[in-house]
Write a protein that holds these residues in place. Structure first.
Motif, mmCIF file in Angstrom:
data_model
loop_
_atom_site.group_PDB
_atom_site.id
_atom_site.type_symbol
_atom_site.label_atom_id
_atom_site.label_comp_id
_atom_site.label_asym_id
_atom_site.label_seq_id
_atom_site.Cartn_x
_atom_site.Cartn_y
_atom_site.Cartn_z
ATOM 1 N N ASP A 85 63.770 11.584 -7.953
ATOM 2 C CA ASP A 85 64.548 11.698 -9.184
ATOM 3 C C ASP A 85 65.181 13.071 -9.354
ATOM 4 O O ASP A 85 66.337 13.172 -9.743
ATOM 5 C CB ASP A 85 63.669 11.389 -10.410
ATOM 6 N N ASP A 86 64.429 14.127 -9.082
ATOM 7 C CA ASP A 86 64.899 15.491 -9.316
ATOM 8 C C ASP A 86 64.900 16.248 -7.992
ATOM 9 O O ASP A 86 63.896 16.841 -7.595
ATOM 10 C CB ASP A 86 64.006 16.183 -10.345
ATOM 11 N N ASP A 88 66.394 19.016 -7.040
ATOM 12 C CA ASP A 88 66.216 20.464 -7.096
ATOM 13 C C ASP A 88 64.756 20.860 -7.299
ATOM 14 O O ASP A 88 64.265 21.788 -6.651
ATOM 15 C CB ASP A 88 67.119 21.050 -8.188
ATOM 16 N N ALA A 89 64.051 20.156 -8.170
ATOM 17 C CA ALA A 89 62.627 20.453 -8.377
ATOM 18 C C ALA A 89 61.823 20.109 -7.124
ATOM 19 O O ALA A 89 60.922 20.856 -6.731
ATOM 20 C CB ALA A 89 62.093 19.675 -9.577
ATOM 21 N N HIS A 90 62.157 19.005 -6.489
ATOM 22 C CA HIS A 90 61.462 18.602 -5.265
ATOM 23 C C HIS A 90 61.690 19.643 -4.172
ATOM 24 O O HIS A 90 60.755 20.047 -3.472
ATOM 25 C CB HIS A 90 61.954 17.226 -4.820
ATOM 26 N N THR A 129 68.954 11.373 -4.132
ATOM 27 C CA THR A 129 69.085 10.416 -5.232
ATOM 28 C C THR A 129 69.725 9.107 -4.815
ATOM 29 O O THR A 129 69.819 8.190 -5.629
ATOM 30 C CB THR A 129 69.923 11.056 -6.360
#
Length: 136
Positions: A85-86, A88-90, A129
């Protein structure tokens, strides 16, 4: 769950020289969750299942013998795409755990945002994504 509401129907399966280190990297850096790990008397990983989203990968130790081990003996690294889902965080989590980043988060022409990393034994993991709809 698979497309029909049951279990996933495709499981990438990888063998590692150091399967325990691979499990640590996949869980710590790439956010997989251990579902099961079965070890042999010698401490080798006979079979492990790691979950990410509604999919999973299976892995084990190289050199245990058997048909699959023999078939994979000279196999090169593989590439696996994982939907997250994210991105950048991953990606940040992977960086914090020292993952070998091959491509930082990048917006793709087809609308996905992806990054790419290599695990300690050369397999390429893409996280993004892009999640195509599959008509049944």
């Amino acid at each position: 769950m698979g497309m029909d509401g049951r279990r996933p129907s495709i499981y990438p399966t990888l063998l590692y020289v150091d399967a325990k280190a691979a499990i640590r990297q996949l869980t710590d850096a790439f956010g997989f969750t251990e579902l099961s790990v079965y070890e042999g008397e010698d401490g080798s990983v006979l079979h492990a299942e790691l979950v990410q989203g509604n999919g999973a990968v299976m892995l084990g130790s190289k050199g245990r013998g058997g048909v699959f081990d023999e078939a994979m003996k000279n196999a090169g690294p593989c590439g696996v795409y994982i939907v997250v889902d994210d991105v950048d965080a991953h990606h940040q989590r992977a960086v914090e755990h020292g993952a070998d980043i091959l491509m930082p988060p990048t917006d793709q022409e087809h609308g996905s945002r992806d990054y790419m990393a290599r695990d300690a034994e050369g397999n390429v993991w893409s996280f993004g994504t892009y999640a195509p709809e599959i008509a049944l």
